[in-house]
Design a protein around this motif. Structure first.
Motif, PDB file in Angstrom:
ATOM      1  N   HIS A 126       0.823  -1.136   0.183  1.00  0.00           N
ATOM      2  CA  HIS A 126      -0.209  -0.041   0.058  1.00  0.00           C
ATOM      3  C   HIS A 126       0.663   1.221  -0.079  1.00  0.00           C
ATOM      4  CE1 HIS A 126      -3.276  -2.784   1.878  1.00  0.00           C
ATOM      5  NE2 HIS A 126      -3.499  -2.651   0.339  1.00  0.00           N
ATOM      6  N   LEU A 127       2.036   1.154   0.620  1.00  0.00           N
ATOM      7  CA  LEU A 127       2.978   2.275   0.545  1.00  0.00           C
ATOM      8  C   LEU A 127       3.478   2.615  -0.973  1.00  0.00           C
ATOM      9  CD1 LEU A 127       4.880   1.382   3.777  1.00  0.00           C
ATOM     10  CD2 LEU A 127       4.086   3.737   3.272  1.00  0.00           C
ATOM     11  N   LEU A 128       3.538   1.439  -1.867  1.00  0.00           N
ATOM     12  CA  LEU A 128       4.107   1.634  -3.034  1.00  0.00           C
ATOM     13  C   LEU A 128       2.891   2.081  -3.897  1.00  0.00           C
ATOM     14  CD1 LEU A 128       5.953  -1.936  -3.416  1.00  0.00           C
ATOM     15  CD2 LEU A 128       6.975   0.651  -4.158  1.00  0.00           C
ATOM     16  N   LEU A 129       1.758   1.453  -3.309  1.00  0.00           N
ATOM     17  CA  LEU A 129       0.601   1.956  -4.139  1.00  0.00           C
ATOM     18  C   LEU A 129       0.527   3.763  -3.999  1.00  0.00           C
ATOM     19  CD1 LEU A 129      -1.767   1.142  -6.005  1.00  0.00           C
ATOM     20  CD2 LEU A 129      -2.990   0.836  -4.001  1.00  0.00           C
ATOM     21  N   ALA A 130       0.703   4.104  -2.697  1.00  0.00           N
ATOM     22  CA  ALA A 130       0.603   5.428  -2.236  1.00  0.00           C
ATOM     23  C   ALA A 130       1.561   6.238  -3.261  1.00  0.00           C
ATOM     24  CB  ALA A 130       0.758   5.582  -0.893  1.00  0.00           C
ATOM     25  N   HIS A 131       2.691   5.859  -3.370  1.00  0.00           N
ATOM     26  CA  HIS A 131       3.763   6.186  -4.030  1.00  0.00           C
ATOM     27  C   HIS A 131       3.561   6.740  -5.357  1.00  0.00           C
ATOM     28  CE1 HIS A 131       7.312   7.090  -6.344  1.00  0.00           C
ATOM     29  NE2 HIS A 131       7.158   5.906  -7.121  1.00  0.00           N
ATOM     30  N   GLY A 132       2.883   5.431  -6.057  1.00  0.00           N
ATOM     31  CA  GLY A 132       2.393   5.585  -7.681  1.00  0.00           C
ATOM     32  C   GLY A 132       1.471   6.569  -7.714  1.00  0.00           C
ATOM     33  N   LEU A 133       0.493   6.597  -7.119  1.00  0.00           N
ATOM     34  CA  LEU A 133      -0.866   7.445  -6.980  1.00  0.00           C
ATOM     35  C   LEU A 133      -0.348   8.838  -6.805  1.00  0.00           C
ATOM     36  CD1 LEU A 133      -3.507   5.488  -5.107  1.00  0.00           C
ATOM     37  CD2 LEU A 133      -3.558   5.855  -7.470  1.00  0.00           C
ATOM     38  N   ALA A 134       0.727   9.218  -5.898  1.00  0.00           N
ATOM     39  CA  ALA A 134       1.078  10.507  -5.673  1.00  0.00           C
ATOM     40  C   ALA A 134       2.028  11.014  -6.745  1.00  0.00           C
ATOM     41  CB  ALA A 134       1.841  10.732  -4.323  1.00  0.00           C
ATOM     42  N   ALA A 135       2.882  10.096  -7.363  1.00  0.00           N
ATOM     43  CA  ALA A 135       3.801  10.559  -8.485  1.00  0.00           C
ATOM     44  C   ALA A 135       3.129  10.955  -9.536  1.00  0.00           C
ATOM     45  CB  ALA A 135       4.723   9.361  -8.686  1.00  0.00           C
ATOM     46  N   GLN A 136       1.682  10.247  -9.675  1.00  0.00           N
ATOM     47  CA  GLN A 136       0.838  10.463 -11.148  1.00  0.00           C
ATOM     48  C   GLN A 136       0.210  12.011 -10.778  1.00  0.00           C
ATOM     49  OE1 GLN A 136      -2.376   7.612 -10.760  1.00  0.00           O
ATOM     50  NE2 GLN A 136      -1.590   6.550 -12.897  1.00  0.00           N
ATOM     51  N   ALA A 137      -0.364  12.199  -9.467  1.00  0.00           N
ATOM     52  CA  ALA A 137      -0.823  13.237  -9.268  1.00  0.00           C
ATOM     53  C   ALA A 137       0.041  14.533  -9.362  1.00  0.00           C
ATOM     54  CB  ALA A 137      -1.518  13.462  -7.718  1.00  0.00           C
ATOM     55  N   LEU A 138       1.313  14.329  -8.557  1.00  0.00           N
ATOM     56  CA  LEU A 138       2.291  15.502  -8.772  1.00  0.00           C
ATOM     57  C   LEU A 138       2.587  15.789 -10.102  1.00  0.00           C
ATOM     58  CD1 LEU A 138       4.844  14.103  -5.958  1.00  0.00           C
ATOM     59  CD2 LEU A 138       3.237  16.128  -5.795  1.00  0.00           C
ATOM     60  N   ARG A 139       2.687  14.776 -11.063  1.00  0.00           N
ATOM     61  CA  ARG A 139       3.099  14.928 -12.517  1.00  0.00           C
ATOM     62  C   ARG A 139       2.189  15.745 -13.215  1.00  0.00           C
ATOM     63  NH1 ARG A 139       8.079  14.292 -13.765  1.00  0.00           N
ATOM     64  NH2 ARG A 139       8.401  12.267 -13.440  1.00  0.00           N
ATOM     65  N   ALA A 140       0.805  15.170 -12.986  1.00  0.00           N
ATOM     66  CA  ALA A 140      -0.331  15.912 -13.646  1.00  0.00           C
ATOM     67  C   ALA A 140      -0.317  17.472 -13.216  1.00  0.00           C
ATOM     68  CB  ALA A 140      -1.645  15.189 -13.163  1.00  0.00           C
ATOM     69  N   GLN A 141       0.157  17.724 -12.263  1.00  0.00           N
ATOM     70  CA  GLN A 141       0.068  19.026 -11.607  1.00  0.00           C
ATOM     71  C   GLN A 141       1.432  19.930 -12.182  1.00  0.00           C
ATOM     72  OE1 GLN A 141      -1.123  17.869  -7.506  1.00  0.00           O
ATOM     73  NE2 GLN A 141      -2.088  19.839  -7.380  1.00  0.00           N
ATOM     74  N   GLY A 142       2.166  19.152 -12.580  1.00  0.00           N
ATOM     75  CA  GLY A 142       3.497  19.592 -13.227  1.00  0.00           C
ATOM     76  C   GLY A 142       4.855  19.638 -12.510  1.00  0.00           C
ATOM     77  N   ALA A 143       4.724  18.936 -11.388  1.00  0.00           N
ATOM     78  CA  ALA A 143       6.105  18.785 -10.627  1.00  0.00           C
ATOM     79  C   ALA A 143       7.140  18.453 -11.699  1.00  0.00           C
ATOM     80  CB  ALA A 143       5.876  17.491  -9.640  1.00  0.00           C
ATOM     81  N   GLU A 144       8.345  19.024 -11.230  1.00  0.00           N
ATOM     82  CA  GLU A 144       9.630  19.038 -12.095  1.00  0.00           C
ATOM     83  C   GLU A 144      10.413  17.763 -12.016  1.00  0.00           C
ATOM     84  OE1 GLU A 144      11.090  22.953 -12.356  1.00  0.00           O
ATOM     85  OE2 GLU A 144      13.330  22.163 -12.876  1.00  0.00           O
ATOM     86  N   GLN A 145      10.690  17.525 -10.592  1.00  0.00           N
ATOM     87  CA  GLN A 145      11.610  16.265 -10.388  1.00  0.00           C
ATOM     88  C   GLN A 145      10.821  15.541  -9.246  1.00  0.00           C
ATOM     89  OE1 GLN A 145      15.506  16.052 -11.256  1.00  0.00           O
ATOM     90  NE2 GLN A 145      16.003  17.801  -9.688  1.00  0.00           N
ATOM     91  N   ILE A 146      10.547  14.243  -9.434  1.00  0.00           N
ATOM     92  CA  ILE A 146       9.846  13.252  -8.395  1.00  0.00           C
ATOM     93  C   ILE A 146      10.678  12.182  -8.224  1.00  0.00           C
ATOM     94  CG2 ILE A 146       7.941  11.776  -8.219  1.00  0.00           C
ATOM     95  CD1 ILE A 146       6.378  13.528 -10.375  1.00  0.00           C
ATOM     96  N   MET A 147      10.864  11.972  -6.905  1.00  0.00           N
ATOM     97  CA  MET A 147      11.860  10.900  -6.487  1.00  0.00           C
ATOM     98  C   MET A 147      10.987  10.009  -5.304  1.00  0.00           C
ATOM     99  SD  MET A 147      14.834  12.667  -4.159  1.00  0.00           S
ATOM    100  CE  MET A 147      14.733  14.218  -4.362  1.00  0.00           C
ATOM    101  N   LEU A 148      11.548   8.783  -5.093  1.00  0.00           N
ATOM    102  CA  LEU A 148      11.335   7.947  -4.251  1.00  0.00           C
ATOM    103  C   LEU A 148      12.612   7.580  -3.298  1.00  0.00           C
ATOM    104  CD1 LEU A 148       9.475   5.736  -2.793  1.00  0.00           C
ATOM    105  CD2 LEU A 148      10.308   3.838  -4.772  1.00  0.00           C
ATOM    106  N   VAL A 149      12.330   7.974  -2.283  1.00  0.00           N
ATOM    107  CA  VAL A 149      13.816   7.677  -1.221  1.00  0.00           C
ATOM    108  C   VAL A 149      13.813   6.216  -0.447  1.00  0.00           C
ATOM    109  CG1 VAL A 149      14.868   8.567   0.575  1.00  0.00           C
ATOM    110  CG2 VAL A 149      13.858  10.288  -0.909  1.00  0.00           C
TER     111      VAL A 149
END
Ligand code: GBH
Length: 464
Positions: free
Chosen positions: A201-224
């Motif tokens: 579910h953490l991974l799913l959260a990462h994917g959903l959030a990355a999708q949302a950030l990208r859609a809003q225009g985030a420049e650099q997205i990372m997973l730590v």
């Protein structure tokens, strides 16, 4: 003004230098301006969970002192600062309307950083889950992933016009396996099947959030991730040392559980075989739904690497399985033949070079960023100075290892030391100090340690 290093260790021209912290470890002010309760408030206030009952109630009081702290960062030449946003400040119950006063704090912090020409790196989740969500199952509940994406959107709405660098999760392995596996971290649950559900579910959260950030225009997205090269005892000093088939299998399995479990789904849309096998044996795979791996596998720009030490294993019976490592029943975790920090963690800088070179080969499409590296030592405070030769040599060794990896072709963009300040070291409370800046927990006065003054020079010269 930057002067080129005269010595032999010179970093690439645009190399990013900075420091990192996390909300619950430094902010304090846990009841202010509408902040809700997090699982770490609950956990730290539960007797017996944290060293001597320490809590993050006051911590470094960064919530009130952030202006001074940013000035200090500037004085130390930092070009980047990684901090995390406390979800319960933004959504006290983890869902629904945002709390404007909570978001306003990060708004002020970002402006202060930009005024000082320090590039903000925002981590959306560094372990302080709203307690209200834990009460509904926390990370073992699939819905938490969707709530996280909503929260990510709300933070981006406020800060996205000024923040370029976004990390979704800090060390999901730790959240899942220390939080729900061995229970050393909040919420302190201890079931192997729960830890695997949480991990997915953490991974799913990462994917959903990355999708949302990208859609809003985030420049650099990372997973730590808390990446760590896995090796046999003999390989600590000789990477080419032969391993028996059984030892090599133990290495592969722990490597898969530690980093493959997160990097393969996020970057390749699949779970390693070893992880699927361990999951099948511990509660099954029913929580992995059709389409999840596609959701998790979003394009990202960087992998954030938190490195402290290698993980040393061999095949061997007789060691009781650690609840943080379901699927490791016949693996022995062994000490490394190396000096240790105050945490008892072995100091092996070459492990960092090996890790970076390998990750850059395995995932050439993304850059690497050291989002944490550092060490706890017992500092010596004399006449207003703080001497920490152990930390300075740890940092020098590991920066040398980063440089070495870059020379071998690894695409490493920058280095953020853990940590800017001494802070609340989770289950160890204030007993362990990772800061390059000393914090007196009575007066809350900050004093740069010798290592900070050295780091400042290194940044100024872009090497040494
Ligand atoms: C990081 O995590 C955190 O991001 C940061 O908040 C923290 O303050 C900092 O490091 C220093 O601890 O084999 O079960 O004994 C630490 C990463 C990964 C280090 C797990 C200890 C041992 C796990 N941790 N590791 S176990």
């Amino acid at each position: 003004t930057t002067m080129a290093a005269r010595g032999t260790v010179v970093f690439p021209e645009n190399f990013i230098w900075g420091a990192a912290t996390a909300s619950y470890q430094i902010e304090g002010a846990v009841k202010e301006e509408g902040r809700g309760q997090s699982i770490w408030d609950t956990f730290s206030h539960t007797p017996g969970k944290v060293f001597e009952g320490h809590t993050g109630d006051v911590a470094c009081d960064h919530y009130h002192r952030y202006r001074d702290d940013v000035a200090l960062m500037k004085e130390l030449n930092l070009g980047a600062y990684r901090f995390s946003v406390a979800w319960p400040r933004v959504q006290p119950d983890g869902q629904g309307a945002v709390n404007p006063a909570g978001l306003a704090f990060y708004d002020r912090l970002v402006d202060e950083l930009l005024e000082h020409e320090i590039d903000p790196y925002v981590t959306l989740y560094h372990w302080d889950l709203p307690q209200a969500l834990e009460d509904r199952g926390g990370w073992t509940d699939r819905d938490t992933a969707y709530r996280f994406a909503d929260y990510a959107r709300a933070v981006y709405d406020k800060l996205g016009d000024r923040v370029r660098n976004w990390a979704t999760l800090n060390e999901p392995w730790v959240s899942a396996f220390l939080g729900y596996g061995n229970g050393v971290h909040a919420p302190g649950r201890t079931a192997a099947s729960d830890s695997f559900r949480a991990s997915h579910h953490l991974l799913l959260a990462h994917g959903l959030a990355a999708q949302a950030l990208r859609a809003q225009g985030a420049e650099q997205i990372m997973l730590v991730v808390n990446a760590s090269p896995v090796m046999t005892p003999a390989q600590v000093h000789d990477p080419a040392a032969e391993a028996s088939e059984a030892d090599a299998e133990a290495v592969r399995r722990i490597d898969a559980l530690l980093q493959g479990q997160f990097l393969e789904p996020a970057l390749r849309g699949r779970y390693p075989e070893e992880v699927l096998r361990a999951r099948s044996a511990e509660g099954g795979l029913d929580h992995i739904l059709d389409g999840d791996l596609e959701t998790i596998n979003q394009p990202i720009d960087l992998i954030g690497i938190n490195y402290y030490n290698p993980t040393v294993v061999e095949a061997g019976p007789g060691i009781p399985a650690d609840a943080a490592w379901p699927g490791s029943q016949d693996v022995r975790f062994s000490p490394a033949d190396a000096p240790t920090t105050a945490m008892g963690w072995p100091i092996v800088p070459s492990g960092l070079s090996r890790l970076l070179v390998r990750l850059s080969q395995d995932y050439p499409e993304v850059g690497l960023m050291i989002t944490e590296n550092g060490a706890a030592f017992d500092d010596v405070v004399v006449d207003g100075r703080v001497h920490d030769p152990g930390r300075q040599s740890y940092l020098e060794g590991h920066l040398g290892a980063v440089h070495n990896a870059i020379q071998q072709g690894a695409d490493v963009r920058g280095y953020l030391v853990w940590s800017l300040l001494d802070n609340f070291e989770w289950a160890f409370g204030y007993d362990k100090r990772f800061g390059i800046v000393h914090v007196d927990y009575e007066s809350l006065v900050r004093t740069p340690k010798d290592s900070a003054l050295w780091y400042k020079q290194v940044i100024g010269a872009n090497g040494w």
